[in-house]
Scaffold this motif. Sequence first.
Motif, PDB file in Angstrom:
ATOM      1  N   SER A 181     -37.787   5.213  18.453  1.00 43.47           N
ATOM      2  CA  SER A 181     -37.412   4.731  19.781  1.00 43.47           C
ATOM      3  C   SER A 181     -38.654   4.322  20.568  1.00 43.47           C
ATOM      4  CB  SER A 181     -36.660   5.813  20.552  1.00 43.47           C
ATOM      5  OG  SER A 181     -36.342   5.350  21.847  1.00 43.47           O
ATOM      6  N   PRO A 182     -38.647   3.129  21.162  1.00 43.14           N
ATOM      7  CA  PRO A 182     -39.781   2.699  21.977  1.00 43.14           C
ATOM      8  C   PRO A 182     -39.769   3.329  23.372  1.00 43.14           C
ATOM      9  CG  PRO A 182     -38.158   0.965  21.926  1.00 43.14           C
ATOM     10  CD  PRO A 182     -37.669   2.053  21.013  1.00 43.14           C
ATOM     11  N   ILE A 183     -38.700   4.035  23.692  1.00 40.73           N
ATOM     12  CA  ILE A 183     -38.606   4.735  24.981  1.00 40.73           C
ATOM     13  C   ILE A 183     -38.347   6.207  24.714  1.00 40.73           C
ATOM     14  CG2 ILE A 183     -37.776   2.715  26.247  1.00 40.73           C
ATOM     15  CD1 ILE A 183     -34.947   3.934  26.070  1.00 40.73           C
ATOM     16  N   GLN A 184     -38.708   7.036  25.668  1.00 37.96           N
ATOM     17  CA  GLN A 184     -38.496   8.467  25.504  1.00 37.96           C
ATOM     18  C   GLN A 184     -37.088   8.808  25.969  1.00 37.96           C
ATOM     19  OE1 GLN A 184     -41.341  10.917  27.499  1.00 37.96           O
ATOM     20  NE2 GLN A 184     -40.592  12.780  26.550  1.00 37.96           N
ATOM     21  N   ASP A 185     -36.226   9.086  25.009  1.00 37.09           N
ATOM     22  CA  ASP A 185     -34.841   9.447  25.288  1.00 37.09           C
ATOM     23  C   ASP A 185     -34.362  10.305  24.122  1.00 37.09           C
ATOM     24  OD1 ASP A 185     -31.803   8.967  24.862  1.00 37.09           O
ATOM     25  OD2 ASP A 185     -32.165   8.368  26.951  1.00 37.09           O
ATOM     26  N   GLU A 186     -34.025  11.535  24.403  1.00 41.84           N
ATOM     27  CA  GLU A 186     -33.672  12.499  23.357  1.00 41.84           C
ATOM     28  C   GLU A 186     -32.482  12.024  22.520  1.00 41.84           C
ATOM     29  OE1 GLU A 186     -31.961  17.040  23.080  1.00 41.84           O
ATOM     30  OE2 GLU A 186     -33.218  16.504  24.786  1.00 41.84           O
ATOM     31  N   TYR A 187     -31.446  11.492  23.174  1.00 39.15           N
ATOM     32  CA  TYR A 187     -30.246  11.055  22.457  1.00 39.15           C
ATOM     33  C   TYR A 187     -30.555   9.871  21.535  1.00 39.15           C
ATOM     34  CZ  TYR A 187     -25.586   9.414  21.434  1.00 39.15           C
ATOM     35  OH  TYR A 187     -24.468   9.001  20.776  1.00 39.15           O
ATOM     36  N   ILE A 188     -31.281   8.883  22.034  1.00 41.34           N
ATOM     37  CA  ILE A 188     -31.607   7.708  21.221  1.00 41.34           C
ATOM     38  C   ILE A 188     -32.498   8.104  20.049  1.00 41.34           C
ATOM     39  CG2 ILE A 188     -32.831   5.487  21.205  1.00 41.34           C
ATOM     40  CD1 ILE A 188     -31.848   5.113  24.117  1.00 41.34           C
ATOM     41  N   GLU A 189     -33.484   8.956  20.292  1.00 38.34           N
ATOM     42  CA  GLU A 189     -34.374   9.402  19.222  1.00 38.34           C
ATOM     43  C   GLU A 189     -33.582  10.130  18.135  1.00 38.34           C
ATOM     44  OE1 GLU A 189     -37.163  11.720  21.447  1.00 38.34           O
ATOM     45  OE2 GLU A 189     -38.264   9.952  22.125  1.00 38.34           O
ATOM     46  N   LYS A 190     -32.655  10.979  18.536  1.00 38.76           N
ATOM     47  CA  LYS A 190     -31.833  11.718  17.575  1.00 38.76           C
ATOM     48  C   LYS A 190     -30.929  10.759  16.809  1.00 38.76           C
ATOM     49  CE  LYS A 190     -28.579  15.448  17.087  1.00 38.76           C
ATOM     50  NZ  LYS A 190     -27.800  16.487  17.635  1.00 38.76           N
ATOM     51  N   TYR A 191     -30.325   9.809  17.512  1.00 41.59           N
ATOM     52  CA  TYR A 191     -29.426   8.848  16.870  1.00 41.59           C
ATOM     53  C   TYR A 191     -30.172   8.018  15.811  1.00 41.59           C
ATOM     54  CZ  TYR A 191     -25.757   5.367  16.347  1.00 41.59           C
ATOM     55  OH  TYR A 191     -24.778   4.560  15.833  1.00 41.59           O
ATOM     56  N   LEU A 192     -31.342   7.526  16.163  1.00 46.92           N
ATOM     57  CA  LEU A 192     -32.127   6.730  15.209  1.00 46.92           C
ATOM     58  C   LEU A 192     -32.557   7.558  13.999  1.00 46.92           C
ATOM     59  CD1 LEU A 192     -34.345   4.601  17.616  1.00 46.92           C
ATOM     60  CD2 LEU A 192     -32.458   3.792  16.182  1.00 46.92           C
ATOM     61  N   ALA A 193     -32.834   8.826  14.224  1.00 50.17           N
ATOM     62  CA  ALA A 193     -33.289   9.688  13.125  1.00 50.17           C
ATOM     63  C   ALA A 193     -32.155  10.080  12.177  1.00 50.17           C
ATOM     64  CB  ALA A 193     -33.926  10.950  13.703  1.00 50.17           C
ATOM     65  N   GLU A 194     -30.920  10.186  12.701  1.00 48.17           N
ATOM     66  CA  GLU A 194     -29.834  10.753  11.902  1.00 48.17           C
ATOM     67  C   GLU A 194     -28.804   9.754  11.396  1.00 48.17           C
ATOM     68  OE1 GLU A 194     -28.160  13.846  14.288  1.00 48.17           O
ATOM     69  OE2 GLU A 194     -29.966  15.088  14.156  1.00 48.17           O
ATOM     70  N   LYS A 195     -28.608   8.639  12.069  1.00 47.77           N
ATOM     71  CA  LYS A 195     -27.534   7.712  11.704  1.00 47.77           C
ATOM     72  C   LYS A 195     -28.051   6.566  10.859  1.00 47.77           C
ATOM     73  CE  LYS A 195     -24.607   9.946  14.273  1.00 47.77           C
ATOM     74  NZ  LYS A 195     -23.438  10.618  13.821  1.00 47.77           N
TER      75      LYS A 195
END
Length: 61
Positions: free
Chosen positions: A46-60
Amino acid sequence: MKNYTIAVAGTGYVGLSIATLLSQHHQVTAVDVIPEKVEKINNRISPIQDEYIEKYLAEKE
């Protein structure tokens, strides 16, 4: 429910958040003019700091 193909222009906080939410049920293409952001997203960072987006990119897919 219909499956749509959606394009989101801009991958800042608003654009990337919307793209992430929509991609849970639809085909989404996010576009940006900043190559560094595009490269990060393509590498599932994620180019921005956002816990949900970071988790989504890592897991999906």
